[in-house]
Write an enzyme that holds these catalytic residues in place. Structure first.
Site, PDB file in Angstrom:
ATOM      1  N   GLU A  68       5.081   2.427  -8.752  1.00 38.47           N
ATOM      2  CA  GLU A  68       6.437   1.927  -8.956  1.00 38.47           C
ATOM      3  C   GLU A  68       6.826   2.036 -10.426  1.00 38.47           C
ATOM      4  O   GLU A  68       7.999   2.206 -10.754  1.00 38.47           O
ATOM      5  CB  GLU A  68       6.554   0.478  -8.478  1.00 38.47           C
ATOM      6  CG  GLU A  68       8.000  -0.008  -8.395  1.00 38.47           C
ATOM      7  CD  GLU A  68       8.138  -1.340  -7.695  1.00 38.47           C
ATOM      8  OE1 GLU A  68       8.536  -1.348  -6.514  1.00 38.47           O
ATOM      9  OE2 GLU A  68       7.841  -2.378  -8.330  1.00 38.47           O
TER      10      GLU A  68
ATOM     11  N   HIS B 110     -18.129   5.091   3.970  1.00 38.46           N
ATOM     12  CA  HIS B 110     -18.212   5.380   5.405  1.00 38.46           C
ATOM     13  C   HIS B 110     -16.855   5.754   5.980  1.00 38.46           C
ATOM     14  O   HIS B 110     -16.665   5.740   7.202  1.00 38.46           O
ATOM     15  CB  HIS B 110     -18.799   4.176   6.137  1.00 38.46           C
ATOM     16  CG  HIS B 110     -20.179   3.833   5.685  1.00 38.46           C
ATOM     17  ND1 HIS B 110     -21.315   4.367   6.255  1.00 38.46           N
ATOM     18  CD2 HIS B 110     -20.615   3.036   4.668  1.00 38.46           C
ATOM     19  CE1 HIS B 110     -22.384   3.904   5.638  1.00 38.46           C
ATOM     20  NE2 HIS B 110     -21.993   3.095   4.666  1.00 38.46           N
TER      21      HIS B 110
ATOM     22  N   LYS C 182      17.317   0.348   0.554  1.00 44.70           N
ATOM     23  CA  LYS C 182      17.799  -1.009   0.836  1.00 44.70           C
ATOM     24  C   LYS C 182      19.280  -0.998   1.202  1.00 44.70           C
ATOM     25  O   LYS C 182      19.716  -1.710   2.116  1.00 44.70           O
ATOM     26  CB  LYS C 182      17.557  -1.912  -0.376  1.00 44.70           C
ATOM     27  CG  LYS C 182      16.085  -2.172  -0.634  1.00 44.70           C
ATOM     28  CD  LYS C 182      15.777  -3.320  -1.550  1.00 44.70           C
ATOM     29  CE  LYS C 182      16.547  -3.471  -2.776  1.00 44.70           C
ATOM     30  NZ  LYS C 182      15.975  -4.433  -3.727  1.00 44.70           N
TER      31      LYS C 182
END
Length: 540
Positions: A350, A381, A503
């Protein structure tokens, strides 16, 4: 002068061509590993952290040129401007004074204001921790729900989890961020409203996700018997917009202030960290701040050649802009640091996921790499196969804590052994001849599958113990790394305009989901079809 025209940048391009095929294995060979050894030359302490840079594809000339790049780009000047409270966030016309939140100098910017707010936090935290602050029926608080998103969630959640071993056992802290109701619903299944305190954290107090969750939580309290005039016993707010907090219904005395000169992803040191202070106590919170201040002083005072944030940032640029690495991995070999990679994703991407330079022109070079990670040994793993044998080079930051914070001490040598062995294996690799010997007679066809390219770069960060102080230093190390890289890339790490468009369109789409009909010209055909499918499902 643009980045590509800086003398050090041009010199680094030539230097890269000279050493791009050099092998770390050869640089560590006994005949080349003089006294002091490569590990000794490239291990640097600072702020309670020791960083081993020796397994990176760099030599003394690389570091010399990278440090010159930092000087040419003005890293020292921008660092000093930030600490002085100058406008270093020009697109929003703001300072970036997260460092002032942990400064001890009375002459530091806003010192009196910060001290007063922290004293208010400490008084409140002690009241909650001691049981003198009670819920509406007189029961002590046993659950704290922090409602926020982004910087109002990731930092506090990461720290509370990391410092569980010094937190009070009397209070459980929960974090709710997602607007998906499942996030809040699962927490509410675990808590009793009579014993629950909500901390609503939003800089503007208008954030969609946070306010949706806050309203639902308020309704939940009332539905379960809490009188509306008693909600003040259960709700506090943290915001730079106190008027909006009071408008929501939180008592003015229950408002803690943050400021617009602190960015959200840099804000855990402020009242945004109230959940941290309640969990670990004001004294330990002060230690967290002290550790960050240790790293601040190191960043300001250490020469660039021995400066951890500077070197961490420059080495990241070396891989991103010269080797062309698309991502880098953070691998904390500490379950306590489980949420550190998520926190750093926001801090790094960001901040530095930008294409516009400070002067408004567009970059013609890569900026932020994709940041990702998982605690060790889990990652071994899952994705370490790709790190060892895939064709893509992914630089790695290993983080190891030398002494455990838990009573199961017999586990710890195994954890550390895996961390150190992974860095060695990534560096050494395994040649085809070595693979043939491992495969054994008659299994020649297996040998290529047992080879490891090696020469994979890693940095190992060591701390003696995970304490509030060392954690504070570790977080500040990465904060300052971000500034170093942003300065070299000539971008603003303190804004986040990239979150705005989605947004804005989200509000339009939300309205369309409940509308009687949709104008087909309003959206593209894909978005329109998605809305129509969702509308049909929501009506069932």
């Amino acid at each position: 002068m643009t980045l590509n025209s800086l003398p050090a940048w041009t010199a680094l391009q030539s230097h890269f061509e000279q050493i791009r095929h050099a092998r770390l294995r050869d640089w560590f060979a006994p005949e080349n590993d003089h006294t002091p050894t490569r590990a000794e030359r490239f291990t640097i302490p600072g702020g309670g952290i020791a960083a081993d840079f020796s397994k990176n594809r760099i030599n003394d000339d690389t570091l010399r040129l990278l440090v010159q790049l930092a000087r040419d780009a003005g890293v020292e000047a921008r660092r000093d401007a930030m600490f002085a409270g100058e406008i270093v966030n020009p697109t929003e016309g703001r300072a970036a004074l997260h460092t002032a939140l942990r400064a001890t100098d009375p002459q530091a910017p806003f010192h009196a204001q910060i001290s007063a707010e922290r004293a208010k936090m400490a008084t409140f935290a002690r009241a909650v921790r001691s049981g003198t602050w009670t819920g509406y029926t007189g029961k002590r608080i046993r659950h704290v729900i922090n409602i926020g998103i982004g910087g109002s969630d990731l930092g506090p959640k990461m720290v509370v989890h990391a410092l569980h071993h010094v937190a009070t056992p009397e209070i459980t802290t929960h974090f709710v961020s997602n607007v998906d109701g499942a996030d809040l619903a699962r927490v509410l299944e675990q808590v009793d409203p009579e014993e629950t305190l909500a901390i609503i954290v939003s800089k503007t107090f208008t954030t969609l996700e946070t306010m949706t969750n806050a309203r639902s939580l308020r309704d939940w309290f009332v539905a379960r018997g809490c009188p509306e005039d008693a909600l003040a016993k259960h709700f506090v707010g943290v915001s730079a917009n106190p008027a909006e907090v009071v408008k929501f219904g939180i008592a003015a005395d229950n408002v803690f202030e943050m400021w617009d000169w602190v960015g959200g992803r840099y804000s855990l040191w402020s009242a945004v960290g109230l959940s941290i202070m309640i969990a670990i106590g004001p004294e330990q919170f002060d230690e967290l701040l002290a550790g960050a201040n240790d790293m601040d002083r190191h960043f300001r005072e250490a020469p660039l050649e021995r400066n951890l944030p500077v070197l961490l940032g420059l080495i990241g640029i070396w891989y991103r802009n010269f080797f062309g690495s698309q991502s880098y991995l953070v691998a904390p070999y500490s379950e306590a640091l489980h949420y550190l990679p998520s926190y750093l994703q926001q801090l790094e991407m960001e901040s530095n996921g930008k294409s516009a330079r400070l002067d408004g022109t567009f970059v013609d070079y890569p900026t932020s790499a994709v940041t990702w990670g998982e605690p060790g040994t889990n990652g071994q793993h899952a994705f370490f196969q790709m790190l060892h044998q895939g064709p893509t080079i992914v630089p790695i930051d290993f983080i190891a804590v030398l002494t455990p914070e838990h009573p199961l001490a017999s586990h710890h040598p195994k954890l550390l052994a895996n961390c150190f062995a992974q860095s060695e294996a990534l560096m050494l690799g395994r040649t085809l001849d070595e693979a043939r010997k491992v495969a054994g007679p008659g299994k020649e066809a297996l040998a290529p599958h047992l080879t490891f390219p090696g020469n994979r770069p890693t940095t190992t960060l060591l701390v003696d113990a995970l304490t509030p102080r060392t954690l504070g230093a570790l977080i500040a190390l990465y904060e300052h790394k971000v500034l170093v890289q942003a300065t070299v890339w000539d971008i603003n790490p303190f804004d986040q305009w990239g979150v705005e468009l989605g947004k804005i369109l989200g509000k339009v789409v939300e309205a369309d989901l409940s509308a009687e009909s949709i104008d087909p010209a309003k959206h593209d055909s894909s978005t329109t079809a998605l809305i129509e499918r969702a509308r049909a499902a929501l009506k069932r």
